[in-house]
Design a protein around this motif. Sequence first.
Motif, PDB file in Angstrom:
ATOM      1  N   UNK A  41       0.821  -1.210   0.000  1.00 39.24           N
ATOM      2  CA  UNK A  41       0.000   0.000   0.000  1.00 39.24           C
ATOM      3  C   UNK A  41       0.850   1.252   0.000  1.00 39.24           C
ATOM      4  N   UNK A  42       1.848   1.294   0.848  1.00 39.68           N
ATOM      5  CA  UNK A  42       2.703   2.484   0.956  1.00 39.68           C
ATOM      6  C   UNK A  42       3.500   2.743  -0.318  1.00 39.68           C
ATOM      7  N   UNK A  43       3.776   1.704  -1.084  1.00 38.76           N
ATOM      8  CA  UNK A  43       4.521   1.864  -2.338  1.00 38.76           C
ATOM      9  C   UNK A  43       3.605   2.018  -3.550  1.00 38.76           C
ATOM     10  N   UNK A  44       2.314   1.961  -3.339  1.00 37.43           N
ATOM     11  CA  UNK A  44       1.369   2.033  -4.452  1.00 37.43           C
ATOM     12  C   UNK A  44       1.236   3.466  -4.963  1.00 37.43           C
ATOM     13  N   UNK A  45       1.045   3.593  -6.275  1.00 39.51           N
ATOM     14  CA  UNK A  45       0.800   4.931  -6.823  1.00 39.51           C
ATOM     15  C   UNK A  45      -0.421   5.556  -6.156  1.00 39.51           C
ATOM     16  N   UNK A  48      -0.745   8.323   0.050  1.00 36.82           N
ATOM     17  CA  UNK A  48      -0.309   9.561   0.689  1.00 36.82           C
ATOM     18  C   UNK A  48       0.160   9.309   2.118  1.00 36.82           C
ATOM     19  N   UNK A  49      -0.652   8.609   2.920  1.00 43.80           N
ATOM     20  CA  UNK A  49      -0.371   8.513   4.358  1.00 43.80           C
ATOM     21  C   UNK A  49      -1.131   7.342   4.964  1.00 43.80           C
ATOM     22  N   UNK A  50      -0.566   6.784   6.042  1.00 43.12           N
ATOM     23  CA  UNK A  50      -1.224   5.718   6.797  1.00 43.12           C
ATOM     24  C   UNK A  50      -1.026   5.970   8.290  1.00 43.12           C
ATOM     25  N   UNK A  51      -2.087   5.807   9.072  1.00 41.79           N
ATOM     26  CA  UNK A  51      -1.964   5.855  10.524  1.00 41.79           C
ATOM     27  C   UNK A  51      -1.109   4.664  10.942  1.00 41.79           C
ATOM     28  N   UNK A 123      -4.000  14.959   7.727  1.00 40.92           N
ATOM     29  CA  UNK A 123      -3.851  13.583   8.217  1.00 40.92           C
ATOM     30  C   UNK A 123      -4.886  13.379   9.310  1.00 40.92           C
ATOM     31  N   UNK A 124      -6.009  12.760   8.980  1.00 42.50           N
ATOM     32  CA  UNK A 124      -7.108  12.682   9.952  1.00 42.50           C
ATOM     33  C   UNK A 124      -6.763  11.794  11.149  1.00 42.50           C
ATOM     34  N   UNK A 125      -7.057  12.260  12.346  1.00 38.39           N
ATOM     35  CA  UNK A 125      -6.890  11.408  13.523  1.00 38.39           C
ATOM     36  C   UNK A 125      -8.000  10.365  13.580  1.00 38.39           C
TER      37      UNK A 125
END
Length: 168
Positions: A41-45, A48-51, A123-125
């Motif tokens: 997921x983090x390397x996918x086009x 943006x961000x992950x909690x 970046x939503x909490x």
Amino acid sequence: MTAQPPGTHLAQLNIGRLLAPTDDPRVAEFMAALDLVNGIGKRSPGFVWMMEGSGEPGTGNTEAKIGGDPQSVSNLTVWEDVGSLEHFVYNTVHKRFYDRRASWFELMARPHFVMWFVPEGHRPPLGEALERLAHLEAHGPTDHAFGWSHLKQAQLWKTRACTPIAAE
């Protein structure tokens, strides 16, 4: 149905309750795959961000206990656009685990997945995400909180989604 407003990204929250504690053999295969799936997921086009959780291997974000429940898990991410999230969900290894979610998660009688648009850079909490989920449950899909069917540009969910096991 809605289109993505300019200057926004797409946030999503997916919650679940594991069938057993995170260290139980019944959920071991799921726990062992977290780093792989999250890494893709983090390397996918469009990612943006992950909690994040503790950062310990094989834990994902399993430390964020909703309502103090030790078997609750959550995934909160932000994507550039609908197509990027949809591609990750349905066209990567994530789909194999999505199809098998009934092996590791309890059936939820309430909505467990929500999306909404956020300003670029936000970046939503977890609290904000849970409020969106509660709004979806109380009011159904609106521009404030919605599922795949509310997005006119989302298409893969129509043909690639597996049989629902929980209210969506």
